[in-house]
Write an enzyme that holds these catalytic residues in place. Structure first.
Site, PDB file in Angstrom:
ATOM      1  N   LYS A  88      -4.003 -10.512  -6.958  1.00 27.92           N
ATOM      2  CA  LYS A  88      -5.291 -10.813  -6.313  1.00 27.92           C
ATOM      3  C   LYS A  88      -6.339  -9.787  -6.741  1.00 27.92           C
ATOM      4  CE  LYS A  88      -4.885  -8.157  -2.109  1.00 27.92           C
ATOM      5  NZ  LYS A  88      -4.939  -7.972  -0.708  1.00 27.92           N
ATOM      6  N   LYS A 104       0.828  -1.217   0.000  1.00 29.43           N
ATOM      7  CA  LYS A 104       0.000   0.000   0.000  1.00 29.43           C
ATOM      8  C   LYS A 104       0.857   1.259   0.000  1.00 29.43           C
ATOM      9  CE  LYS A 104      -4.339  -1.565   1.985  1.00 29.43           C
ATOM     10  NZ  LYS A 104      -5.336  -1.343   3.012  1.00 29.43           N
ATOM     11  N   LYS A 132      -9.863  -3.953  -4.775  1.00 30.46           N
ATOM     12  CA  LYS A 132     -10.526  -2.682  -5.076  1.00 30.46           C
ATOM     13  C   LYS A 132      -9.543  -1.678  -5.667  1.00 30.46           C
ATOM     14  CE  LYS A 132     -13.213  -3.476  -0.969  1.00 30.46           C
ATOM     15  NZ  LYS A 132     -13.407  -3.257   0.434  1.00 30.46           N
TER      16      LYS A 132
HETATM   17  P1  TYM Z   1     -10.280  -6.088   3.424  1.00 28.52           P
HETATM   18  O1  TYM Z   1     -11.331  -5.069   3.682  1.00 28.52           O
HETATM   19  O2  TYM Z   1      -9.217  -5.782   2.421  1.00 28.52           O
HETATM   20  O3  TYM Z   1     -10.958  -7.440   2.949  1.00 28.52           O
HETATM   21  C1  TYM Z   1     -12.013  -8.060   3.659  1.00 28.52           C
HETATM   22  C2  TYM Z   1     -11.877  -9.576   3.566  1.00 28.52           C
HETATM   23  O4  TYM Z   1     -11.860 -10.005   2.195  1.00 28.52           O
HETATM   24  C3  TYM Z   1     -10.745 -10.861   1.972  1.00 28.52           C
HETATM   25  N1  TYM Z   1     -10.258 -10.664   0.587  1.00 28.52           N
HETATM   26  C4  TYM Z   1     -10.069 -11.651  -0.294  1.00 28.52           C
HETATM   27  N2  TYM Z   1     -10.258 -12.982  -0.206  1.00 28.52           N
HETATM   28  C5  TYM Z   1      -9.992 -13.721  -1.304  1.00 28.52           C
HETATM   29  N3  TYM Z   1      -9.554 -13.198  -2.476  1.00 28.52           N
HETATM   30  C6  TYM Z   1      -9.342 -11.866  -2.617  1.00 28.52           C
HETATM   31  N4  TYM Z   1      -8.923 -11.363  -3.768  1.00 28.52           N
HETATM   32  C7  TYM Z   1      -9.601 -11.023  -1.488  1.00 28.52           C
HETATM   33  N5  TYM Z   1      -9.515  -9.680  -1.268  1.00 28.52           N
HETATM   34  C8  TYM Z   1      -9.919  -9.476   0.009  1.00 28.52           C
HETATM   35  C9  TYM Z   1      -9.697 -10.409   2.981  1.00 28.52           C
HETATM   36  O5  TYM Z   1      -8.759 -11.433   3.233  1.00 28.52           O
HETATM   37  C10 TYM Z   1     -10.552 -10.087   4.183  1.00 28.52           C
HETATM   38  O6  TYM Z   1     -10.821 -11.258   4.947  1.00 28.52           O
HETATM   39  N6  TYM Z   1      -7.152  -5.711   7.276  1.00 28.52           N
HETATM   40  C11 TYM Z   1      -8.447  -6.214   6.887  1.00 28.52           C
HETATM   41  C12 TYM Z   1      -9.604  -5.670   7.684  1.00 28.52           C
HETATM   42  C13 TYM Z   1      -9.542  -5.899   9.165  1.00 28.52           C
HETATM   43  C14 TYM Z   1      -9.689  -7.145   9.823  1.00 28.52           C
HETATM   44  C15 TYM Z   1      -9.624  -6.844  11.232  1.00 28.52           C
HETATM   45  C16 TYM Z   1      -9.881  -8.457   9.382  1.00 28.52           C
HETATM   46  C17 TYM Z   1      -9.346  -4.955  10.125  1.00 28.52           C
HETATM   47  N7  TYM Z   1      -9.417  -5.509  11.389  1.00 28.52           N
HETATM   48  C18 TYM Z   1      -9.720  -7.860  12.173  1.00 28.52           C
HETATM   49  C19 TYM Z   1      -9.993  -9.459  10.349  1.00 28.52           C
HETATM   50  C20 TYM Z   1      -9.914  -9.154  11.728  1.00 28.52           C
HETATM   51  C21 TYM Z   1      -8.679  -5.809   5.438  1.00 28.52           C
HETATM   52  O7  TYM Z   1      -8.148  -4.842   4.958  1.00 28.52           O
HETATM   53  O8  TYM Z   1      -9.621  -6.565   4.801  1.00 28.52           O
END
Ligand code: TYM
Length: 333
Positions: free
Chosen positions: A196, A111, A199
């Site tokens: 992957k 990022k 967004k």
């Molecule tokens: P975020 O918002 O990027 O994504 C949310 C969830 O979607 C999954 N994900 C994917 N899974 C499979 N293939 C993909 N291409 C893909 N893109 C996203 C992510 O693995 C995630 O499970 N840091 C985290 C948010 C967060 C969080 C937490 C998660 C903040 N606090 C505590 C778990 C526990 C994030 O940016 O997810």
């Protein structure tokens, strides 16, 4: 019942990776675990946002998650900033997290590179992001964290800092485990199948948004990048495009990508069937979403109840952490 916690950033439309990697498993988990799902608006602020943007997206994300099947009668759905203990515990967690650990986080490297790696632009919040994520998880005595593969490193860091905290201040936090699905853990971009689905992709052509017009969705699959070798096989390294289609079809239908590979001899039918399976998954979600956006007050009310339920747990765990650190007890004002 085991305790489950997971989070998602309110950064606009959900995509198929979010759904197959995480949210679908949340919907399942809510029935067999005491589940907390958090819209992590504070995390969204770690990269620049226009005034009001994060609030609007948080409401939309709540409506999307409800449309996907989260049921506020059986799970707790809430917004991170509504429970102030998240930011408060994040400070305590930061104080037991090493800079070396944060330097190794691949999500931070990716990022910050996207912002040109310029120290004047990359926020301190982006750097300490994993400490806030650890606080999110630890505040709920979480046993399991259902996430996609890209979050594995953050959950491992959470365990490491929890262990360090417990060793320094006495038993305080439960050590959580990541649960990563077998199919759908890493959905790839349909145009750049070695990246992957995300967004922040430079083009939307390879990203399937949940709220895309379904004719557009079908077209994105039709135009998905494959290869010139012409045989259908599940081999993510040698055949990333075809393997991604097989993984998506597998995740959407509950079948293994290897078994599915045996059933196809051409790319065309594989693309059509994958598109059809995804469209069937998205149709009811879109219909429910359209109903929910008609009544934003109802969703805001559910989020208020969610925050109340979350705070009841988070406040106890935060007090335990403060007590074990041994800060002077807060005076009753
Ligand atoms: P975020 O918002 O990027 O994504 C949310 C969830 O979607 C999954 N994900 C994917 N899974 C499979 N293939 C993909 N291409 C893909 N893109 C996203 C992510 O693995 C995630 O499970 N840091 C985290 C948010 C967060 C969080 C937490 C998660 C903040 N606090 C505590 C778990 C526990 C994030 O940016 O997810």
């Amino acid at each position: 019942m085991p305790r489950v916690f997971s989070g998602i950033q309110p950064t606009g439309d959900l995509h198929l990776g979010n759904l197959l990697g995480a949210v679908r498993n949340w919907v399942q988990d809510q029935h067999d675990a005491d589940s907390f799902y958090c819209i992590v608006d504070l995390h969204a602020l770690t990269v620049p946002k226009a005034p009001g943007e994060v609030g609007a997206f948080s409401l939309e994300m709540a409506q999307t998650l409800l449309a996907c099947g989260l049921d506020p009668d059986v799970c707790t759905l809430f917004v991170q900033s509504h429970v102030s203990e998240h930011a408060e515990l994040a400070w305590l967690v930061q104080c037991v997290t090493a800079m070396g650990e944060l330097n190794r986080m691949t999500q931070f490297k990716d990022k910050s590179a996207r912002q040109g790696g310029k120290q004047d632009l990359v926020s301190v919040g982006l750097y300490t992001y994993p400490a806030l994520q650890a606080a999110d998880i630890l505040l709920y005595d979480t046993d399991r964290v259902p996430v996609g593969e890209d979050q594995r490193q953050h959950i491992e860091l959470t365990r490491d800092v929890a262990e360090r905290f417990n060793a320094r201040y006495g038993e305080t936090f439960v050590l959580p485990e990541a649960t990563i699905p077998r199919a759908g853990a890493r959905v790839m971009d349909l145009q750049e199948p070695t990246d992957k689905m995300s967004k922040s992709a430079t083009s939307d052509a390879g990203v399937v948004y949940l709220m895309d017009d379904l004719a557009v969705t079908a077209k994105k699959f039709k135009r998905a990048v494959t290869d010139s070798d012409g045989t259908v096989a599940f081999d993510p390294v040698a055949k990333p495009g075809v393997s991604n289609l097989l993984s998506i079809l597998g995740a959407a239908t509950g079948r293994s990508p290897e078994d599915l590979a045996d059933e196809y001899s051409q790319y065309g039918p594989l693309k059509v069937d994958t598109a059809d399976a995804v469209v069937a998954l998205l149709e009811p979600i879109q219909a429910r979403f359209r109903e929910l956006v008609e009544d934003p007050a109802a969703t805001n009310e559910l989020l208020a109840i969610g925050a109340e339920k979350a705070r009841a747990v988070a406040a106890d765990v935060y007090d335990r952490a403060v007590r074990n650190v041994g800060l002077l007890p807060r005076p009753v004002l």
